[in-house]
Design a protein around this motif. Structure first.
Motif, PDB file in Angstrom:
ATOM      1  N   TRP A 172      -6.635  -5.591  -6.677  1.00  0.00           N
ATOM      2  CA  TRP A 172      -6.380  -4.221  -7.126  1.00  0.00           C
ATOM      3  C   TRP A 172      -5.094  -3.750  -6.461  1.00  0.00           C
ATOM      4  CZ3 TRP A 172     -11.910  -2.556  -5.359  1.00  0.00           C
ATOM      5  CH2 TRP A 172     -12.840  -2.882  -6.356  1.00  0.00           C
ATOM      6  N   SER A 173      -4.250  -3.063  -7.207  1.00  0.00           N
ATOM      7  CA  SER A 173      -3.108  -2.419  -6.565  1.00  0.00           C
ATOM      8  C   SER A 173      -3.634  -1.326  -5.643  1.00  0.00           C
ATOM      9  CB  SER A 173      -2.174  -1.825  -7.612  1.00  0.00           C
ATOM     10  OG  SER A 173      -2.793  -0.710  -8.245  1.00  0.00           O
ATOM     11  N   LEU A 174      -2.870  -1.006  -4.603  1.00  0.00           N
ATOM     12  CA  LEU A 174      -3.319   0.058  -3.696  1.00  0.00           C
ATOM     13  C   LEU A 174      -3.419   1.392  -4.418  1.00  0.00           C
ATOM     14  CD1 LEU A 174      -1.638  -0.558  -0.225  1.00  0.00           C
ATOM     15  CD2 LEU A 174      -3.916  -1.176  -1.032  1.00  0.00           C
ATOM     16  N   GLU A 175      -2.569   1.590  -5.430  1.00  0.00           N
ATOM     17  CA  GLU A 175      -2.634   2.823  -6.204  1.00  0.00           C
ATOM     18  C   GLU A 175      -3.988   2.946  -6.904  1.00  0.00           C
ATOM     19  OE1 GLU A 175      -0.385   5.025  -9.977  1.00  0.00           O
ATOM     20  OE2 GLU A 175       0.271   3.055  -9.283  1.00  0.00           O
ATOM     21  N   LEU A 176      -4.439   1.855  -7.535  1.00  0.00           N
ATOM     22  CA  LEU A 176      -5.731   1.878  -8.199  1.00  0.00           C
ATOM     23  C   LEU A 176      -6.849   2.038  -7.179  1.00  0.00           C
ATOM     24  CD1 LEU A 176      -7.681   1.567 -10.552  1.00  0.00           C
ATOM     25  CD2 LEU A 176      -7.427  -0.926 -10.359  1.00  0.00           C
ATOM     26  N   PHE A 177      -6.763   1.351  -6.071  1.00  0.00           N
ATOM     27  CA  PHE A 177      -7.804   1.442  -5.056  1.00  0.00           C
ATOM     28  C   PHE A 177      -7.942   2.865  -4.522  1.00  0.00           C
ATOM     29  CE2 PHE A 177      -9.140   1.189  -0.557  1.00  0.00           C
ATOM     30  CZ  PHE A 177     -10.416   0.669  -0.744  1.00  0.00           C
ATOM     31  N   ARG A 178      -6.809   3.531  -4.280  1.00  0.00           N
ATOM     32  CA  ARG A 178      -6.875   4.920  -3.807  1.00  0.00           C
ATOM     33  C   ARG A 178      -7.531   5.815  -4.851  1.00  0.00           C
ATOM     34  NH1 ARG A 178      -1.624   3.682  -1.526  1.00  0.00           N
ATOM     35  NH2 ARG A 178      -0.622   4.491  -3.421  1.00  0.00           N
ATOM     36  N   ARG A 179      -7.278   5.537  -6.134  1.00  0.00           N
ATOM     37  CA  ARG A 179      -7.944   6.305  -7.196  1.00  0.00           C
ATOM     38  C   ARG A 179      -9.454   6.093  -7.156  1.00  0.00           C
ATOM     39  NH1 ARG A 179      -6.132   4.796 -12.842  1.00  0.00           N
ATOM     40  NH2 ARG A 179      -7.770   6.296 -13.318  1.00  0.00           N
ATOM     41  N   LEU A 180      -9.865   4.852  -7.000  1.00  0.00           N
ATOM     42  CA  LEU A 180     -11.289   4.537  -6.976  1.00  0.00           C
ATOM     43  C   LEU A 180     -11.987   5.183  -5.779  1.00  0.00           C
ATOM     44  CD1 LEU A 180     -11.243   0.741  -7.931  1.00  0.00           C
ATOM     45  CD2 LEU A 180     -11.644   2.708  -9.421  1.00  0.00           C
ATOM     46  N   SER A 186      -3.750  12.348  -1.934  1.00  0.00           N
ATOM     47  CA  SER A 186      -3.439  12.636  -0.527  1.00  0.00           C
ATOM     48  C   SER A 186      -2.273  11.780  -0.034  1.00  0.00           C
ATOM     49  CB  SER A 186      -4.672  12.364   0.353  1.00  0.00           C
ATOM     50  OG  SER A 186      -4.340  12.483   1.722  1.00  0.00           O
ATOM     51  N   PRO A 187      -1.131  12.399   0.284  1.00  0.00           N
ATOM     52  CA  PRO A 187       0.017  11.636   0.816  1.00  0.00           C
ATOM     53  C   PRO A 187      -0.330  10.876   2.092  1.00  0.00           C
ATOM     54  CG  PRO A 187       0.674  13.864   0.193  1.00  0.00           C
ATOM     55  CD  PRO A 187      -0.820  13.830   0.143  1.00  0.00           C
ATOM     56  N   TYR A 188      -1.295  11.388   2.849  1.00  0.00           N
ATOM     57  CA  TYR A 188      -1.688  10.755   4.113  1.00  0.00           C
ATOM     58  C   TYR A 188      -2.118   9.311   3.885  1.00  0.00           C
ATOM     59  CZ  TYR A 188      -4.286   9.997   8.481  1.00  0.00           C
ATOM     60  OH  TYR A 188      -4.751   9.489   9.680  1.00  0.00           O
ATOM     61  N   TYR A 189      -2.831   9.067   2.772  1.00  0.00           N
ATOM     62  CA  TYR A 189      -3.378   7.735   2.520  1.00  0.00           C
ATOM     63  C   TYR A 189      -2.416   6.833   1.760  1.00  0.00           C
ATOM     64  CZ  TYR A 189      -7.756   9.571   4.253  1.00  0.00           C
ATOM     65  OH  TYR A 189      -8.718  10.121   5.051  1.00  0.00           O
ATOM     66  N   GLU A 190      -1.210   7.289   1.546  1.00  0.00           N
ATOM     67  CA  GLU A 190      -0.189   6.404   0.993  1.00  0.00           C
ATOM     68  C   GLU A 190       0.268   5.385   2.035  1.00  0.00           C
ATOM     69  OE1 GLU A 190       2.943   8.743  -0.590  1.00  0.00           O
ATOM     70  OE2 GLU A 190       1.717   9.661  -2.165  1.00  0.00           O
ATOM     71  N   GLY A 223       6.776  -8.781   1.521  1.00  0.00           N
ATOM     72  CA  GLY A 223       7.451  -8.582   2.792  1.00  0.00           C
ATOM     73  C   GLY A 223       6.424  -8.152   3.829  1.00  0.00           C
ATOM     74  N   ARG A 224       6.642  -7.000   4.445  1.00  0.00           N
ATOM     75  CA  ARG A 224       5.697  -6.481   5.428  1.00  0.00           C
ATOM     76  C   ARG A 224       4.842  -5.364   4.867  1.00  0.00           C
ATOM     77  NH1 ARG A 224       8.922  -5.374  10.926  1.00  0.00           N
ATOM     78  NH2 ARG A 224       6.755  -5.070  11.606  1.00  0.00           N
ATOM     79  N   THR A 225       5.013  -5.061   3.576  1.00  0.00           N
ATOM     80  CA  THR A 225       4.293  -3.955   2.955  1.00  0.00           C
ATOM     81  C   THR A 225       3.079  -4.447   2.181  1.00  0.00           C
ATOM     82  OG1 THR A 225       6.364  -2.720   2.714  1.00  0.00           O
ATOM     83  CG2 THR A 225       4.483  -1.998   1.380  1.00  0.00           C
ATOM     84  N   VAL A 226       1.934  -3.873   2.450  1.00  0.00           N
ATOM     85  CA  VAL A 226       0.709  -4.214   1.720  1.00  0.00           C
ATOM     86  C   VAL A 226       0.788  -3.599   0.323  1.00  0.00           C
ATOM     87  CG1 VAL A 226      -1.797  -3.954   1.618  1.00  0.00           C
ATOM     88  CG2 VAL A 226      -0.666  -4.349   3.828  1.00  0.00           C
ATOM     89  N   THR A 227       0.599  -4.437  -0.694  1.00  0.00           N
ATOM     90  CA  THR A 227       0.705  -3.961  -2.075  1.00  0.00           C
ATOM     91  C   THR A 227      -0.609  -4.016  -2.836  1.00  0.00           C
ATOM     92  OG1 THR A 227       1.336  -6.194  -2.810  1.00  0.00           O
ATOM     93  CG2 THR A 227       3.117  -4.660  -2.254  1.00  0.00           C
ATOM     94  N   ASP A 228      -1.507  -4.939  -2.463  1.00  0.00           N
ATOM     95  CA  ASP A 228      -2.754  -5.130  -3.205  1.00  0.00           C
ATOM     96  C   ASP A 228      -3.903  -5.411  -2.245  1.00  0.00           C
ATOM     97  OD1 ASP A 228      -1.679  -5.432  -6.186  1.00  0.00           O
ATOM     98  OD2 ASP A 228      -0.394  -6.656  -4.882  1.00  0.00           O
ATOM     99  N   ILE A 229      -5.105  -5.173  -2.735  1.00  0.00           N
ATOM    100  CA  ILE A 229      -6.296  -5.453  -1.940  1.00  0.00           C
ATOM    101  C   ILE A 229      -7.386  -6.005  -2.849  1.00  0.00           C
ATOM    102  CG2 ILE A 229      -7.255  -3.120  -2.234  1.00  0.00           C
ATOM    103  CD1 ILE A 229      -8.284  -3.353   0.687  1.00  0.00           C
ATOM    104  N   ARG A 230      -8.179  -6.904  -2.292  1.00  0.00           N
ATOM    105  CA  ARG A 230      -9.364  -7.377  -2.997  1.00  0.00           C
ATOM    106  C   ARG A 230     -10.495  -7.518  -1.982  1.00  0.00           C
ATOM    107  NH1 ARG A 230      -8.010 -13.753  -4.427  1.00  0.00           N
ATOM    108  NH2 ARG A 230      -7.943 -14.536  -2.271  1.00  0.00           N
TER     109      ARG A 230
END
Length: 399
Positions: A172-180, A186-190, A223-230
């Protein structure tokens, strides 16, 4: 209440463990509270038998409150929760039976109203069709749902549960995960550091402690940025007994028939018997029958199952109270009683059924008569509770 599939209804290629694109996902936007998530699941459970054949569904309002777990006289809270569901959007993006891409959106509830102590509600026809399809959606076992204290943990469980057969949610993209998780606004959880510390880690810990699955998060980086999670998913063997048996067996029991006679839906009747066991539910039905003049038998039964109304004293076991109350055996028996008392009624029933399933012959008969005080099963009982509570009997060596 999104993204889930009942394990026992998966067929064909899904049973082979491959994530297929035709498996649909329903995502729910907006921030649902823990109470609203539980309410949404109970309403769906109540309506499930006639989800597509009947437009309007009804449930006693006080019974609904009891099933959710809050004050049955608190109609204002119920109104606010129903309003939140009507204002929350469900969205799906899937392949239909002909392989055509289908996108849709609908309010979680088309409408809801309270009148004369009854909650009446409806789903849009399109959403009802999706909710009724086991390849798209799954009902949540209410016994497991009640254990959750965090809305984020319940949301994570709901979104992972449908993948238990495949073993992974997929990326899942982090964007989708934050929606779920209901934190997309919330900018804090970006910042992943904050998302991980405040949402992911606590939710994972509660799912693994509370539910019938164990989840393990994995991340993918650019790179060093987390983009997806499963999430890797496995069954929790200690709590798998809490799964609902959707077989025909429960429908043949007299207890099931008695519950149905009260006006309870097929799905809910089976879930109550599956969660609590026939003996426990029969005891509560007998207790209610002996009260006389009960106006709302369904609501009363709901409360009785939750609070263990009319619990009789267990049969006295032989040698439960040795002559020397300070002996190691007496202390061990006392410790077992403490461990049992610390469990909820539903957990106690599950513990008993799980242990009983391991016994045969005289050992089974002795446990059925004396329960956890059974002398014939003393060592097996100690081992059972030691496994559930490591170190529970430290310092209690037998004489």
């Amino acid at each position: 209440m999104e993204d889930i599939i009942p394990r026992d209804r998966l067929t064909g290629s899904l049973r082979r463990g491959a994530v297929k694109k035709h498996v649909a996902a329903i995502h729910v936007s907006g921030k649902l509270t823990l109470l609203q998530r539980k309410l949404s699941n109970v309403l769906l459970l109540n309506a499930y038998d006639t989800l597509v054949s009947q437009q309007v569904h009804r449930i006693d309002a006080k019974t609904l409150c009891l099933m959710i777990g809050y004050n049955s006289n608190d109609m204002e809270t119920l109104k606010a929760s129903l309003r939140g569901l009507a204002e929350t959007v469900a969205e799906w993006d899937m392949l239909d039976a002909d392989g055509q891409q289908e996108w849709g959106v609908s309010a979680l509830l088309a409408y809801a109203k309270l009148k004369g102590g009854v909650c009446e509600y409806a789903y849009s026809p399109a959403l009802a069709e999706k909710l009724n399809d086991p390849k798209v959606f799954a009902l949540i076992n209410l016994n497991i749902q009640r254990r959750f204290t965090s809305g984020h943990a319940l949301a994570l469980y709901e979104n992972c549960y449908r993948f238990v057969r495949t073993g992974s949610t997929g990326w899942w993209s982090l964007e989708l995960f934050r929606r779920l998780m209901g934190v997309a606004d919330s900018p804090y959880y970006e910042t992943f550091k904050h998302l991980n510390a405040k949402i992911i880690k606590p939710a994972v810990a509660e799912v693994n402690k509370t539910s019938n699955i164990v989840v393990t998060p994995e991340v993918r980086k650019m790179g060093r940025t987390v983009t997806d999670i499963r999430f890797r998913i496995a069954e929790n063997p200690q709590l798998a007994i809490l799964d609902l048996d959707d077989g025909e067996g429960l429908r043949n029991s007299d207890v099931y028939a008695r519950i149905r006679a009260l006006g309870v839906s097929d799905r809910l009747a089976r879930q109550w018997v599956g969660e609590h066991g026939e003996d426990y539910v029969r005891q509560k039905l007998d207790y209610i029958a002996g009260q006389g003049g009960v106006k709302n038998a369904v609501g009363y039964l709901t409360a009785a199952l939750r609070a263990d109304y009319g619990n009789p004293e267990p049969a006295a076991a032989p040698e439960v109270s040795p002559r020397n109350p300070s002996s190691p055996r007496a202390r061990r028996l006392g410790r077992i009683q403490e461990l049992v008392a610390a469990r909820t009624p539903t957990q106690r029933d599950a513990d008993r059924r799980l242990f009983l399933s391991q016994l045969e012959g005289a050992a089974r008969d002795d446990f059925e008569r004396y329960g956890w005080m059974s002398a014939l099963n003393a060592e097996a009982i100690r081992a059972f509770w030691e496994e559930l509570n490591p170190g529970a009997f430290d310092g209690m060596e037998e004489a």
